[in-house]
Scaffold this motif. Structure first.
Motif, PDB file in Angstrom:
ATOM      1  N   LEU A 397      11.780   4.851 -43.482  1.00  0.00           N
ATOM      2  CA  LEU A 397      12.523   4.310 -43.006  1.00  0.00           C
ATOM      3  C   LEU A 397      14.142   4.663 -42.679  1.00  0.00           C
ATOM      4  CD1 LEU A 397      12.950   0.314 -42.198  1.00  0.00           C
ATOM      5  CD2 LEU A 397      14.847   1.573 -42.005  1.00  0.00           C
ATOM      6  N   THR A 398      14.460   4.621 -40.679  1.00  0.00           N
ATOM      7  CA  THR A 398      16.050   4.679 -40.668  1.00  0.00           C
ATOM      8  C   THR A 398      16.702   3.423 -40.108  1.00  0.00           C
ATOM      9  OG1 THR A 398      15.398   6.011 -38.002  1.00  0.00           O
ATOM     10  CG2 THR A 398      15.144   7.660 -40.005  1.00  0.00           C
ATOM     11  N   THR A 399      18.171   4.049 -39.886  1.00  0.00           N
ATOM     12  CA  THR A 399      18.633   2.983 -39.645  1.00  0.00           C
ATOM     13  C   THR A 399      20.100   3.403 -39.254  1.00  0.00           C
ATOM     14  OG1 THR A 399      19.339   0.627 -39.232  1.00  0.00           O
ATOM     15  CG2 THR A 399      19.438   1.397 -41.204  1.00  0.00           C
ATOM     16  N   PRO A 400      20.943   3.297 -38.243  1.00  0.00           N
ATOM     17  CA  PRO A 400      22.508   3.416 -37.721  1.00  0.00           C
ATOM     18  C   PRO A 400      23.451   2.924 -39.302  1.00  0.00           C
ATOM     19  CG  PRO A 400      21.574   3.390 -35.873  1.00  0.00           C
ATOM     20  CD  PRO A 400      20.903   2.204 -36.981  1.00  0.00           C
ATOM     21  N   ASN A 401      24.176   3.961 -39.682  1.00  0.00           N
ATOM     22  CA  ASN A 401      25.209   3.609 -40.510  1.00  0.00           C
ATOM     23  C   ASN A 401      26.626   3.674 -39.762  1.00  0.00           C
ATOM     24  OD1 ASN A 401      27.288   4.273 -42.698  1.00  0.00           O
ATOM     25  ND2 ASN A 401      27.724   6.198 -42.654  1.00  0.00           N
ATOM     26  N   SER A 402      26.355   2.191 -40.625  1.00  0.00           N
ATOM     27  CA  SER A 402      27.792   1.207 -39.181  1.00  0.00           C
ATOM     28  C   SER A 402      29.001   2.404 -39.490  1.00  0.00           C
ATOM     29  CB  SER A 402      27.772   0.061 -39.888  1.00  0.00           C
ATOM     30  OG  SER A 402      28.347   0.016 -40.770  1.00  0.00           O
ATOM     31  N   GLU A 403      29.466   2.556 -41.061  1.00  0.00           N
ATOM     32  CA  GLU A 403      30.658   2.833 -41.000  1.00  0.00           C
ATOM     33  C   GLU A 403      30.828   4.870 -40.949  1.00  0.00           C
ATOM     34  OE1 GLU A 403      30.596   2.916 -46.135  1.00  0.00           O
ATOM     35  OE2 GLU A 403      28.535   2.784 -45.093  1.00  0.00           O
ATOM     36  N   TYR A 404      29.952   5.530 -39.691  1.00  0.00           N
ATOM     37  CA  TYR A 404      30.243   6.059 -39.602  1.00  0.00           C
ATOM     38  C   TYR A 404      30.258   6.287 -38.097  1.00  0.00           C
ATOM     39  CZ  TYR A 404      29.431  11.205 -38.126  1.00  0.00           C
ATOM     40  OH  TYR A 404      29.852  12.631 -38.120  1.00  0.00           O
ATOM     41  N   ASN A 405      30.634   5.055 -37.529  1.00  0.00           N
ATOM     42  CA  ASN A 405      31.427   4.537 -36.141  1.00  0.00           C
ATOM     43  C   ASN A 405      32.668   5.177 -35.765  1.00  0.00           C
ATOM     44  OD1 ASN A 405      28.059   3.941 -35.867  1.00  0.00           O
ATOM     45  ND2 ASN A 405      28.769   1.633 -35.349  1.00  0.00           N
ATOM     46  N   ARG A 427      26.188   1.425 -45.679  1.00  0.00           N
ATOM     47  CA  ARG A 427      25.311   1.409 -46.165  1.00  0.00           C
ATOM     48  C   ARG A 427      25.321   0.993 -48.046  1.00  0.00           C
ATOM     49  NH1 ARG A 427      28.942   6.921 -47.873  1.00  0.00           N
ATOM     50  NH2 ARG A 427      30.061   5.754 -47.021  1.00  0.00           N
ATOM     51  N   ALA A 428      25.829   0.720 -48.205  1.00  0.00           N
ATOM     52  CA  ALA A 428      26.060  -0.652 -49.657  1.00  0.00           C
ATOM     53  C   ALA A 428      24.664  -1.726 -48.331  1.00  0.00           C
ATOM     54  CB  ALA A 428      27.258  -1.221 -50.182  1.00  0.00           C
ATOM     55  N   GLU A 429      25.332  -2.307 -47.075  1.00  0.00           N
ATOM     56  CA  GLU A 429      24.232  -3.519 -46.524  1.00  0.00           C
ATOM     57  C   GLU A 429      22.523  -3.047 -46.418  1.00  0.00           C
ATOM     58  OE1 GLU A 429      27.595  -5.938 -44.291  1.00  0.00           O
ATOM     59  OE2 GLU A 429      26.402  -3.777 -43.286  1.00  0.00           O
ATOM     60  N   PHE A 430      22.469  -2.177 -46.229  1.00  0.00           N
ATOM     61  CA  PHE A 430      20.998  -0.942 -46.113  1.00  0.00           C
ATOM     62  C   PHE A 430      20.294  -1.567 -47.492  1.00  0.00           C
ATOM     63  CE2 PHE A 430      18.361   3.118 -45.626  1.00  0.00           C
ATOM     64  CZ  PHE A 430      17.454   1.967 -45.537  1.00  0.00           C
ATOM     65  N   GLN A 431      21.124  -0.697 -48.701  1.00  0.00           N
ATOM     66  CA  GLN A 431      20.437  -0.377 -49.567  1.00  0.00           C
ATOM     67  C   GLN A 431      20.734  -1.431 -50.546  1.00  0.00           C
ATOM     68  OE1 GLN A 431      23.366   2.678 -51.900  1.00  0.00           O
ATOM     69  NE2 GLN A 431      22.796   4.529 -50.099  1.00  0.00           N
ATOM     70  N   GLU A 432      20.611  -2.785 -50.143  1.00  0.00           N
ATOM     71  CA  GLU A 432      20.812  -3.620 -50.378  1.00  0.00           C
ATOM     72  C   GLU A 432      19.797  -4.257 -49.918  1.00  0.00           C
ATOM     73  OE1 GLU A 432      23.529  -6.687 -50.261  1.00  0.00           O
ATOM     74  OE2 GLU A 432      22.271  -8.278 -51.151  1.00  0.00           O
ATOM     75  N   TRP A 433      19.825  -4.140 -48.551  1.00  0.00           N
ATOM     76  CA  TRP A 433      17.836  -4.911 -47.895  1.00  0.00           C
ATOM     77  C   TRP A 433      16.839  -4.166 -48.386  1.00  0.00           C
ATOM     78  CZ3 TRP A 433      14.752  -1.810 -44.945  1.00  0.00           C
ATOM     79  CH2 TRP A 433      13.882  -2.773 -44.131  1.00  0.00           C
ATOM     80  N   ALA A 434      17.039  -2.806 -47.998  1.00  0.00           N
ATOM     81  CA  ALA A 434      15.796  -2.128 -48.753  1.00  0.00           C
ATOM     82  C   ALA A 434      15.424  -2.413 -50.620  1.00  0.00           C
ATOM     83  CB  ALA A 434      16.587  -0.356 -48.760  1.00  0.00           C
ATOM     84  N   GLN A 435      16.647  -2.433 -51.279  1.00  0.00           N
ATOM     85  CA  GLN A 435      16.200  -2.375 -52.820  1.00  0.00           C
ATOM     86  C   GLN A 435      15.544  -4.054 -53.327  1.00  0.00           C
ATOM     87  OE1 GLN A 435      16.677  -0.023 -54.790  1.00  0.00           O
ATOM     88  NE2 GLN A 435      18.901   0.974 -54.324  1.00  0.00           N
ATOM     89  N   GLY A 436      15.866  -5.351 -52.286  1.00  0.00           N
ATOM     90  CA  GLY A 436      15.262  -6.001 -51.640  1.00  0.00           C
ATOM     91  C   GLY A 436      13.752  -6.294 -51.496  1.00  0.00           C
ATOM     92  N   GLY A 458      30.207   8.557 -44.943  1.00  0.00           N
ATOM     93  CA  GLY A 458      29.072   8.999 -45.498  1.00  0.00           C
ATOM     94  C   GLY A 458      28.880   9.588 -43.490  1.00  0.00           C
ATOM     95  N   SER A 459      26.618   9.981 -43.282  1.00  0.00           N
ATOM     96  CA  SER A 459      26.387  10.137 -42.155  1.00  0.00           C
ATOM     97  C   SER A 459      26.208   9.497 -41.561  1.00  0.00           C
ATOM     98  CB  SER A 459      25.234  10.825 -43.061  1.00  0.00           C
ATOM     99  OG  SER A 459      24.363   9.973 -43.366  1.00  0.00           O
ATOM    100  N   PRO A 460      25.328  10.183 -40.199  1.00  0.00           N
ATOM    101  CA  PRO A 460      25.406   8.988 -38.999  1.00  0.00           C
ATOM    102  C   PRO A 460      24.167   7.788 -38.646  1.00  0.00           C
ATOM    103  CG  PRO A 460      25.208  10.557 -38.515  1.00  0.00           C
ATOM    104  CD  PRO A 460      26.070  11.329 -39.499  1.00  0.00           C
ATOM    105  N   THR A 461      23.664   8.616 -39.545  1.00  0.00           N
ATOM    106  CA  THR A 461      21.618   7.730 -39.716  1.00  0.00           C
ATOM    107  C   THR A 461      21.443   7.973 -41.550  1.00  0.00           C
ATOM    108  OG1 THR A 461      20.882   8.642 -37.409  1.00  0.00           O
ATOM    109  CG2 THR A 461      19.553   8.378 -39.324  1.00  0.00           C
ATOM    110  N   GLN A 462      21.058   6.958 -42.111  1.00  0.00           N
ATOM    111  CA  GLN A 462      20.586   6.580 -43.591  1.00  0.00           C
ATOM    112  C   GLN A 462      19.050   6.098 -43.202  1.00  0.00           C
ATOM    113  OE1 GLN A 462      22.855   3.178 -45.184  1.00  0.00           O
ATOM    114  NE2 GLN A 462      22.731   1.793 -43.243  1.00  0.00           N
TER     115      GLN A 462
END
Ligand code: SAH
Length: 471
Positions: A397-405, A427-436, A458-462
């Motif tokens: 699953l991929t989604t944009p990393n908003s930090e990179y914007n 990245r933190a938000e995505f990882q928290e969601w994905a871990q959950g 970080g990178s543009p896509t996570q």
């Protein structure tokens, strides 16, 4: 029966304006089946609660029974739970007593407040959840963004050996405009009760559609809701379902086509798209999966790559938009594919918000740049569709990393990469969601950056790679 509605909006006493009920003055209302009383157990600046107490006359109900078919069921008995349990009587009382608030009519003393999301919670001491119990209660409210707390009540506290009842003490909390909150209760309380007291006729379809506006069409349980609300009368149910369309996106096809192209334009600078698809492909290859779903496949760029690899013997692209599926069929020259190739590939029209048996039995699924197009309250439905029902061994699953914007030269500050994006996560938000998700559904997850990595943002896509750890 009792319902207590609270808010911590500041000043909390604004609740009185929205409900058109003065916190300082208790009021009573005559209803056809009894009486309603409104009073405020607390009314401070920080927290305000209003109680709606509905008195139902159970004997009058049974005596007055009439109309084609009658109400039947519980109301055949003088002794019934109607005086205590939240039911369609409560919905009628809400509509009668809080009518302007329910319809979202602007309040001239507090302009704009009717549409403002407010932190709201409701306590219902006895909510019958016949058939389906707590699970169904959650399936109804959680996709709408509610936090649900439920305690099952004993049949009789003095005789624990009699066991449990089908009634729950329930608290529901969400941050929503008051009229939406009340509409959800208006429709869903009788659905849980599953024993509506009044005769169901055509205007019930209209009521359901009116109070379901903006949320019912996309609710994962909309069929069960419609069926139960309309008391299982098939012709009405069919009529209502036919009228339910997803009005949140009047032109889904147009939006999707524009969506795919705009995203391309912003990201073209890096040809991020190619890097992303390459990384996804590598992860799918490494999983060893022979059968793959591409969920939200868009124009089919990933499908094209998958087709070129022998490993993948069964490839299915799914998208909610007919228009992009047509574009995909064209791009893949689907009509002209040799028979053997054609048998490997299918394109399905479907939404990731609804359980779909066609998605079961696959080894892997790719969900590339799709979740950010889903409304956050509906993510929970998507999670279940993918991780509970379809349940492939691997999900990439991929989604944009908003930090990179901040690093996009073409992106105005503070904007998402695409106007249809409902959110973009750090990245933190995505990882928290994905871990959950992983821990709830029995998966493990690891994360990979996609595209050039910046030390700070970080990178543009996570990317998250989920692997099923439980059967
Ligand atoms: N995966 C593709 C397309 C990404 S654009 C790529 O990487 O190129 C997002 C896609 O998700 C669009 O094609 C859109 O139609 C689709 N989509 C959005 N909501 C969806 C839903 N609820 N169910 C299925 N597809 C959806």
């Amino acid at each position: 029966m009792l319902l207590t509605l609270s808010t911590t909006h500041r000043p909390a006493t604004d609740l009185g304006y929205l409900l058109r009920k003065n916190p300082a003055r208790p009021q009573s209302f005559e209803l056809t089946f009894g009486k309603a009383h409104v009073f405020y157990p607390e009314a401070g600046d920080e927290r305000c609660s209003v109680a709606l107490l509905v008195e139902v006359d159970p004997i009058g109900l049974v005596r007055k029974r009439r109309g084609p078919g009658g109400e039947g069921g519980l109301l055949d008995q003088y002794v019934n739970d109607r005086p205590y349990a939240a039911s369609s009587f409560l919905s009628v009382a809400i509509a009668e007593v809080f009518g302007s608030a329910l319809s979202g009519t602007e309040c001239k003393d507090r302009p704009g407040l009717a549409e403002t999301p407010l932190p709201l919670s409701v306590q219902i001491p006895a909510l019958p959840c016949r058939a389906g119990g707590e699970d169904f209660l959650r399936q109804l409210f959680e996709p709408l963004g509610y936090r649900v707390t439920a305690t099952r009540l004993p049949l009789d506290a003095q005789f624990p050996e009699w066991g449990e009842s089908s009634h729950f003490r329930v608290e529901l909390a969400a941050t929503l405009p008051l009229h939406q909150f009340l509409s959800h209760l208006y429709v869903l309380v009788p659905v849980l009760d599953n024993d509506k007291h009044y005769w169901v006729g055509d205007d019930e379809v209209a009521k359901l559609l009116r109070h379901g506006e903006g949320w019912l069409a996309t609710h994962p349980e909309r069929e069960a809701i419609t069926r139960r609300y309309l008391k299982h009368q098939r012709s009405l149910v069919t009529e209502a379902l036919a009228q339910l369309v997803d009005e949140s996106d009047p032109e889904p096809d147009e939006t999707a086509a524009a969506q795919v192209q705009e995203e391309e334009a912003v990201e073209r600078v890096l040809s991020l798209n190619e890097q992303r698809l390459g990384t996804v492909l590598a992860a799918l290859r490494a999983s060893g999966a022979p059968s793959v779903l591409d969920l939200g496949c868009g124009e089919g760029r990933l499908l094209q790559l998958l087709l070129k690899e022998r490993q993948f013997t069964r490839i299915v692209g799914v998208d909610v938009s007919h228009r992009v599926l047509e574009m995909a069929a064209e791009k893949l020259h689907y009509d002209r594919l040799p028979t053997l190739q054609k048998e490997r590939l299918r394109l399905l029209h479907g939404s990731l918000m609804y359980r779909d048996e066609r998605l079961a039995g696959f080894d892997a699924a790719a969900v590339v740049e799709v979740i950010e197009h889903l409304d956050p309250p509906r993510l929970a439905a998507f999670e279940r569709v993918l991780f509970e029902c379809a349940r492939p061994a691997t999900v990439v699953l991929t989604t944009p990393n908003s930090e990179y914007n901040v690093k996009w030269p073409t992106l105005p500050a503070g904007k998402f990469r695409h106007r249809d994006h409902r959110f973009e996560w750090t990245r933190a938000e995505f990882q928290e969601w994905a871990q959950g998700v992983a821990s709830r559904f029995g998966y493990t997850v690891r994360f990979l950056p996609v595209g050039p990595e910046d030390a700070a943002v970080g990178s543009p896509t996570q990317m998250g790679i989920f692997e099923r750890s439980q059967p």
